[in-house]
Every structure is written in structure tokens, then in C-alpha cells.
Design a protein around this motif. Structure first.
Motif: not given
Length: 82
Positions: A37-56
């Protein structure tokens, strides 16, 4: 100056260890379930940083781009010299 990605990088191990530890000790959940469950939250943070609020990169003008008709000085018709 702390930016969004600095916060995300700090929140990844914090969420993994903090959520896993608190679920294990507070709710008597199995360690493997709590880590998952902790890893799922960490993956969600990574996914948000990469795909929702991606660096441009900031938009920049290309030097080799063709000029638009409004930018070109020859775009207005030249009257005939008679």
C-alpha cells in the motif's frame, strides 16, 4: 527554493516508509500488505509527477523556423513604380 519536483522526491521515500510503518504498527496489517500500500502511494506520486504535471521546457522560438506572412517585411504588396 523548493520546487514541486523536490517535494515529490522527498515524498516518495516518506510515503513508502511512513505509510508502511504506520499501517504495520497502528492497524496490525501484515508487513507485506503495508509495504504494498505504501508503494502504491509512491507510484501514484511518481505517475502524477511524470504524466499529470510533467516537466516541460519553456516555449522558445526556433531560429530555423520560417517566418509567418505577418512577420515578413515583403508580405505587403509593393506598388509598381510607373
Amino acid at each position: 527554493m523548493t520546487g514541486y519536483y523536490d517535494i515529490v522526491l522527498g515524498a516518495i521515500p516518506l510515503s513508502l516508509l511512513g505509510i508502511s510503518g504506520s499501517l504495520t504498527f497502528a492497524t496490525d496489517l501484515a508487513l507485506s500488505t503495508a509495504v504494498t500500500l505504501g508503494a502504491l502511494v509512491a507510484v501514484a506520486l511518481i505517475g502524477h509527477a511524470m504524466f499529470v504535471n510533467g516537466p516541460v521546457d519553456a516555449p522558445s522560438l526556433r531560429q530555423d523556423a520560417p517566418a509567418t506572412p505577418t512577420d515578413s517585411p515583403t508580405s505587403t504588396p509593393v506598388p509598381d513604380a510607373e
